[in-house]
Enzyme design. Sequence first.
Site, PDB file in Angstrom:
ATOM      1  N   CYS A 170       0.816  -1.158   0.023  1.00  0.00           N
ATOM      2  CA  CYS A 170       0.125   0.021   0.069  1.00  0.00           C
ATOM      3  C   CYS A 170       0.758   1.320  -0.142  1.00  0.00           C
ATOM      4  O   CYS A 170       0.588   2.102  -0.809  1.00  0.00           O
ATOM      5  CB  CYS A 170      -0.834   0.093   1.328  1.00  0.00           C
ATOM      6  SG  CYS A 170      -2.200   1.422   1.359  1.00  0.00           S
ATOM      7  N   CYS A 171       1.815   1.349   0.932  1.00  0.00           N
ATOM      8  CA  CYS A 171       2.837   2.430   0.969  1.00  0.00           C
ATOM      9  C   CYS A 171       3.723   2.647  -0.479  1.00  0.00           C
ATOM     10  O   CYS A 171       3.880   3.873  -0.876  1.00  0.00           O
ATOM     11  CB  CYS A 171       3.872   2.184   2.207  1.00  0.00           C
ATOM     12  SG  CYS A 171       3.105   2.848   3.868  1.00  0.00           S
ATOM     13  N   CYS A 226      -1.123   8.694   7.142  1.00  0.00           N
ATOM     14  CA  CYS A 226      -2.668   8.364   6.531  1.00  0.00           C
ATOM     15  C   CYS A 226      -3.589   7.866   7.847  1.00  0.00           C
ATOM     16  O   CYS A 226      -3.071   7.217   8.758  1.00  0.00           O
ATOM     17  CB  CYS A 226      -2.507   6.957   5.747  1.00  0.00           C
ATOM     18  SG  CYS A 226      -1.825   7.390   4.333  1.00  0.00           S
ATOM     19  N   CYS A 257      -3.460   4.138   9.549  1.00  0.00           N
ATOM     20  CA  CYS A 257      -2.147   4.030   9.968  1.00  0.00           C
ATOM     21  C   CYS A 257      -1.615   4.733  10.915  1.00  0.00           C
ATOM     22  O   CYS A 257      -0.507   4.729  11.170  1.00  0.00           O
ATOM     23  CB  CYS A 257      -1.256   3.552   8.699  1.00  0.00           C
ATOM     24  SG  CYS A 257      -1.818   2.504   7.833  1.00  0.00           S
ATOM     25  N   CYS A 264       7.512   4.082   5.979  1.00  0.00           N
ATOM     26  CA  CYS A 264       6.546   3.842   4.875  1.00  0.00           C
ATOM     27  C   CYS A 264       7.441   3.530   3.589  1.00  0.00           C
ATOM     28  O   CYS A 264       6.983   2.941   2.584  1.00  0.00           O
ATOM     29  CB  CYS A 264       5.770   5.145   4.448  1.00  0.00           C
ATOM     30  SG  CYS A 264       6.676   6.668   4.223  1.00  0.00           S
TER      31      CYS A 264
HETATM   32  S1  SF4 Z   1       0.537   4.634   5.524  1.00  0.00           S
HETATM   33 FE1  SF4 Z   1      -1.208   3.136   5.546  1.00  0.00          FE
HETATM   34  S2  SF4 Z   1      -2.810   3.999   4.261  1.00  0.00           S
HETATM   35 FE2  SF4 Z   1      -0.955   5.198   4.035  1.00  0.00          FE
HETATM   36  S3  SF4 Z   1      -0.101   4.443   2.040  1.00  0.00           S
HETATM   37 FE3  SF4 Z   1       0.883   3.422   3.939  1.00  0.00          FE
HETATM   38  S4  SF4 Z   1      -0.262   1.505   4.230  1.00  0.00           S
HETATM   39 FE4  SF4 Z   1      -1.333   2.810   2.930  1.00  0.00          FE
END
Ligand code: SF4
Length: 246
Positions: free
Chosen positions: A120-121, A208, A211, A234
Amino acid sequence: MAFTLTLTEDERRTLSDRLEQGTVTDSLRWAWENFGQRAAIGTSFQGAGLVMLHHAREAGIPLPVFTLDTGLLFPETLDLKRRLEDFFGITIEAVTPEKTVEEQSAEESPELWNTRPDLCCYLRKVAPLQNRLSTLDVWITGVRRQQAETRENVSVLELYQFDPLRDEYIYKLNPMAAWSRDKVQEFLKRHDIPQNALLSQGYRSIGCWPCTRPVAEGENERAGRWTGFDKKECGIHTFLPMAVTR
Ligand code: SF4
């Protein structure tokens, strides 16, 4: 490499030490005078980034400013972006992922941050940042050594391979490396600089919304990130293996 100023490793170290002895303004001015629009401040609106914006404005250094908008930022963070643009009289470029959160959910899995936060990151932060950095020679960050163990050895001026798949480097300039959290907070207060409304609710390092949680007194300021995962960064400052293998 697309440098307009090329340093040997010894020269970089010497310059880094010299910038460390100088002020935040000295570092920003060095970047602007040598690289102009090919240097930019990247900020997620944590305190250190705001201190740099203040110094840039006071010294009349019109460096571009950008932020990573993952589509998953707190409403309070988006509100802060608007307030900072008014306060400093600047436009803050929003760097966005290729896919919306909805498209990512459909193609990968819903709530990817709960199952594969590294992926996701990578999709929402690392890849968009790499695209933006490919247009720059200097990335100016608010990284501080005190923030986390993963950051305690950063230099003010580093050579940074921003994409492991490509043999391309830029300079990463960390003018705030030596600043403590207390010094940052005192500076923001003294200059009445807008801050994230979430700070009054116990949040310290704010990313975010899925998280980020508030932290308890005495916890590391980044302890509220990725609770439940053995994940400290991240990937934008440390490179994810995902960026290489995916
Ligand atoms: S901090 Fe969390 S929601 Fe944001 S990009 Fe990374 S995993 Fe995804």
